[in-house]
Scaffold this active site. Structure first.
Site, PDB file in Angstrom:
ATOM      1  CE1 TYR A 198      12.001   6.402  11.813  1.00 35.16           C
ATOM      2  CE2 TYR A 198      12.424   8.718  11.304  1.00 35.16           C
ATOM      3  CZ  TYR A 198      11.638   7.586  11.180  1.00 35.16           C
ATOM      4  OH  TYR A 198      10.505   7.629  10.419  1.00 35.16           O
ATOM      5  CD  GLU A 205       9.995   4.421   9.400  1.00 36.29           C
ATOM      6  OE1 GLU A 205       9.482   3.282   9.265  1.00 36.29           O
ATOM      7  OE2 GLU A 205       9.522   5.282  10.165  1.00 36.29           O
TER       8      GLU A 205
END
Ligand code: ADP
Ligand code: MG
Length: 398
Positions: free
Chosen positions: A118, A206
């Site tokens: 991530y 993101e």
């Protein structure tokens, strides 16, 4: 302003971020044709909606079927999947139960995934620094990781005075367990994302998941790119990426009148001047047992036209069962507001209970205008009184 994954990837690519080959498709035919241009043998068919959780989401008309991100083995299979996806409603954790209609797909080359990580970058409000957030727990909802395993969240804040340096990438890479070639590709990836974030005035970028491929490359498999609305005037070229179909029509209308409006899911429409007063109005509605249908700050210079527009937007929400107007007359005089409210209520042929609380300059005159209007407007003396009265009126009308 949010954009679709494929648009985000196209932009990021221009800043040197590694993405896979892919094409957007609006029809099953286009989806098949797009796949024939990719190298295969695995193709990924990805629903393009402004919400995450697509992979784990399900289509409303096929709740036991496959999700919003599907693997296919041939262009013909891509087409078959596209037929089941385009025009169908996808429900994910982030769309809410109503889901979102899929109108376009992204057909992407399949990826040999060794690890899912991530990575995101945003402005940390506590420090004011652009900050990277990374985790080994890619593909999962980061809020969940942060709640259950806060130790698995890595951060690197960038001091604007010195900017990004190799150190930031190395620090995160070490935390993610990346070494050698992987660490250096990751360092380049982070630098490219940072460049894009600044150049495009983003609110957030993101990448979830950021993958390490079997060959050791670092690739953005998903991309959520959101721009800071306050800086959009500096980027007229980004306006064409807006997908109005994904935005709340009430919020779009409000933006035209420069009203600060956010749609919520309660039953009491609110019209307030000042963001702080609007927040407390929402709180007090909750305190008295109902929920606000919206946040609305009409601003300090609410003209009759803007008050009318605000009323129309509030009433276009089918959930609204009552309206609470809460105005503090400072620069704006209460009598002007009262005239605006009366004329707007007439214009829109108000059909739900309306409670108005006025305070401040010329309050007596304002109350008199409301009382003499002949409209069923309930006057309130203070915030608590107003909330109590609107909740009571809505319950009685129901
Ligand atoms: P969402 O976050 O909305 O579910 P993603 O783009 O993250 O959508 O895709 C969900 C999952 O699908 C990813 O975590 C990844 O495992 C898989 N996936 C997505 N794109 C590809 C691809 N090009 N090749 C292989 N797997 C993919
Ligand atoms: Mg994702």
């Amino acid at each position: 302003m949010n954009i679709h994954e494929y648009q985000g990837k196209e932009l990021l690519k221009q800043y040197g971020v590694t993405v896979l080959d892919g094409r957007v498709a609006w029809t099953p035919e286009e989806a098949e044709a797009a796949a024939t241009k990719l190298s295969g043998p695995v193709y990924v068919v990805k629903s393009q909606i402004h919400a995450g959780g697509r992979g784990a989401g399900r289509f409303a008309d096929d709740p036991n079927g496959k999700g919003g991100v599907r693997l296919a083995r041939s262009p013909a299979e891509v087409r078959a999947n596209a037929e089941a996806m385009i025009g169908h409603t996808l429900v994910t954790k982030q769309t809410g139960p109503a889901g979102k209609a899929v109108r376009r797909l992204y057909i992407e080359a399949g990826c040999d995934i060794a690890r899912e990580l991530y990575l995101s970058v945003l402005v940390d409000r506590a420090t004011g620094f652009v900050t990277f957030v990374a985790s080994t727990e890619g593909g999962m909802e980061i809020e969940e990781v942060a709640a259950k395993h806060p130790e698995k969240i890595l951060r690197a804040a960038i001091d604007p005075a010195s900017g990004i340096s190799g150190f930031h990438g190395r620090k995160l890479a070490a935390g993610l367990g990346l070494t050698g070639k992987q660490a250096s590709s990751f360092g380049k990836f982070v630098a490219a994302i940072y460049k894009a974030f600044l150049a495009l005035d983003c609110a957030i970028i993101e990448i979830n998941p950021l993958v390490v491929t079997g060959a050791g490359d670092v690739v953005a498999l998903d991309a959520k790119v959101s721009f800071d609305d306050n800086a959009l005037f500096r980027h007229p070229e980004l306006e064409k990426l807006r997908d109005e179909g994904e935005e709340d029509p009430k919020e779009l209308e409000a933006a035209k009148f420069e009203l600060n409006y956010v749609a919520l899911d309660g039953n009491i429409g609110c019209m307030v001047n000042g963001a702080g007063l609007a927040m407390s109005t929402m709180d007090i509605i909750k305190l008295y047992g109902m929920a606000p249908a919206n946040f609305l700050d009409v601003g300090g210079s609410a003209t009759k036209e803007r008050v009318t527009a605000a009323f129309k937007i509030i009433l276009s929400d089918p959930n609204v069962e009552g309206i609470l107007v809460n105005i503090f007359g400072g620069i704006m005089r209460c009598d002007i507001i009262a005239e605006g409210v009366v004329s707007a209520a007439r214009d829109v042929q108000l059909s739900v209970p309306l409670v108005v609380r006025l305070a401040g300059t010329n309050v007596e005159l304002g109350k008199e205008i409301l009382a003499k209007s002949g409209l069923p407007i309930v006057a309130a003396d203070n915030l608590a009184d107003a909330a109590e009265k609107i909740v009571k009126a809505v319950r009685e009308a129901a």
